[in-house]
Design an enzyme around this catalytic site. Structure first.
Site, short mmCIF file in Angstrom:
data_model
loop_
_atom_site.label_atom_id
_atom_site.label_comp_id
_atom_site.label_asym_id
_atom_site.label_seq_id
_atom_site.Cartn_x
_atom_site.Cartn_y
_atom_site.Cartn_z
N CYS A 65 57.41 43.52 42.73
CA CYS A 65 57.03 43.84 41.42
C CYS A 65 55.39 44.18 41.44
O CYS A 65 54.79 43.91 42.30
CB CYS A 65 57.22 43.00 40.19
N SER A 67 52.83 42.57 40.28
CA SER A 67 52.03 41.62 40.37
C SER A 67 51.76 41.42 41.83
O SER A 67 50.76 41.06 42.59
CB SER A 67 52.49 40.17 39.89
N HIS A 70 49.62 43.80 43.30
CA HIS A 70 48.13 43.65 43.12
C HIS A 70 47.58 42.69 44.02
O HIS A 70 46.32 42.49 44.36
CB HIS A 70 48.04 42.97 41.76
N CYS A 124 54.57 22.06 34.30
CA CYS A 124 54.52 20.61 34.56
C CYS A 124 55.26 19.56 33.66
O CYS A 124 55.76 18.30 34.03
CB CYS A 124 53.00 20.13 34.45
N CYS A 130 53.38 22.35 27.14
CA CYS A 130 54.82 21.80 27.88
C CYS A 130 55.35 20.86 26.90
O CYS A 130 56.59 21.19 26.22
CB CYS A 130 55.03 21.13 28.99
N ILE A 217 60.28 46.02 33.93
CA ILE A 217 60.16 45.21 32.52
C ILE A 217 60.59 46.28 31.25
O ILE A 217 61.52 45.92 30.30
CB ILE A 217 58.66 44.69 32.10
N ARG A 242 61.39 57.71 36.79
CA ARG A 242 61.49 56.45 35.87
C ARG A 242 61.99 57.10 34.59
O ARG A 242 62.79 56.26 33.74
CB ARG A 242 60.25 55.75 35.61
ZN ZN Z 1 57.34 40.20 38.83
ZN ZN Z 2 52.55 21.73 31.59
#
Ligand code: ZN
Ligand code: ZN
Length: 391
Positions: A65, A67, A70, A124, A130, A217, A242
């Site tokens: 993808c 990212s 990049h 985490c 979280c 996306i 696309r």
């Molecule tokens: Zn991705």
């Molecule tokens: Zn966390």
């Protein structure tokens, strides 16, 4: 095992305020300010060892993808474009499906042989975000394929809680290979689902929707909107191939993206005004990462009570005439991430039920040994999803 390994040079920019934590862990919070001259090679790595709460997956396919690209695209000084958390050397790949090869002794929800897809966000569970129920905002996030070795490899070790069974897709797709290909493109759907139904919500059947950008996306957003009863969906996208895909994915209209009406094309606001008889779009999804171009259009094209949902990433500021939104009781909703809140199981259920089908998104397939070829294809940014097939 064979794996695609990215290496890069640790060279914090002189003006970058490197923290002690970053120095100690060699994990940059802003990859593009620290890592230079990225390279990739397919090479042999030791097989991962399964910890008590882990599972090891024999990877079948990994999607590439934006990212991932990049990591390899650099600026004039040689710094990678990727602006997020990054540590090297590492194995990329966060859109992954495969078969469970081993489970740790404390793992109860998986067995060897299960077909699974990956939730790449390893939260985490202990930080304030979280514990308040905002896992996508985890302050100590580890991300598979970014800060932990990812799925462009024969084997992947991750915490077992980050794997979801996709055995239920066997009845839909039949063959194991098809199930695993579908599994490797679930992640973009979870990103869009999180934005549309967790961050935004109140999307009504009968809505008029507009989607800016028809990458993975945007395409996923189109299908999810269609499944949730949007009556009309208009897509704005630069590349003709696309736009074709967007129509195949259920969009009713696909127009060239033009921002200010270049090339004689009408700006999105005019197109949407015309299509809606002046009412404007109820739901608008930014999946282009081009805020300076899309924000003025979305603001002008918003319906009364409209929602503008931001998924694309763009570090550049965009001017917003907030009064437009006040007058229309319209909202801007910022969305990031894809984990928690039942997002993965819900998307998997929708695929199993035939409400979503990620597989037409896949337009190219490469073997792991030709990772460079996969990357080159993805860098054209013209087709659909590029899969790296493993094993
Ligand atoms: Zn991705
Ligand atoms: Zn966390």
């Amino acid at each position: 095992m064979q794996a695609a390994v990215i290496s890069a040079e640790w060279a914090p920019r002189p003006d970058y305020p490197l923290s002690e934590e970053e120095r100690r862990t060699r994990t940059a919070r802003v990859g593009s300010s620290v890592w230079k001259h990225p390279q990739v090679a397919v090479q042999e790595l030791p097989d991962p060892v399964c910890g008590p709460e882990d599972a090891v997956v024999r990877v079948a396919a990994a999607g590439l993808c934006g990212s991932d690209l990049h990591f390899f695209e650099t600026d004039a000084d040689g710094y990678m474009h990727y602006p997020g958390l990054a540590r090297f050397p590492s194995v990329p790949g966060h859109e992954v499906a495969g078969e469970v090869a081993a489970v740790g002794e404390r793992v109860k929800h998986l067995r060897r042989g299960d077909l699974v897809c990956l939730d790449d966000m390893v939260c985490c569970g202990a930080c304030e975000a979280c514990r308040r129920g905002f896992p996508n905002q985890c302050e100590n996030l580890e991300d598979v394929g970014f800060t932990m070795n990812g799925g462009c490899a024969e084997l992947l070790r991750v915490p077992a809680r980050n794997l979801w069974s996709i055995n239920s897709l066997r009845a839909r797709y039949g063959g194991k290979e098809q199930v695993l290909e579908a599994g490797a493109v679930i992640e973009p759907f979870t990103v869009a689902y999180n934005a549309l139904f967790e961050c935004a919500g109140r999307i009504k059947p009968g809505a008029f929707a507009a989607v800016y950008g028809a990458g993975a996306i945007g395409l996923a957003a189109v299908q999810l909107l269609r499944a949730s009863g949007a009556a009309q969906i208009a897509v704005f996208e630069h590349h003709a191939q696309r736009r074709e895909l967007a129509l195949r994915f259920g969009a009713h209209h696909a127009f060239p993206a033009n921002g200010e009406g270049a090339n004689g094309a009408q700006p999105a606001r005019a197109v949407l005004r015309e299509l809606t008889g002046g009412a404007g779009a109820d739901v608008q999804v930014e999946a282009a990462g081009a805020f300076r171009h899309t924000m003025p259009e979305m603001e002008a094209a918003a319906a009364m009570g409209g929602q503008i949902i931001i998924i694309g990433r763009d570090r550049n500021p965009a001017a917003v005439q907030l009064e437009h939104l006040q007058v229309k009781k319209a909202n801007i909703i910022a969305a990031m991430g894809n984990t928690g809140h039942g997002t993965y199981p819900n998307v998997i259920r929708m695929i199993a039920a035939g409400l979503l089908d990620p597989t037409p998104m896949i337009t190219h397939r490469f073997a792991l040994r030709d990772f460079a070829g996969a990357l080159a294809q993805a860098q054209t940014r013209q087709g659909g999803k590029v899969l790296v097939k493993i094993g």
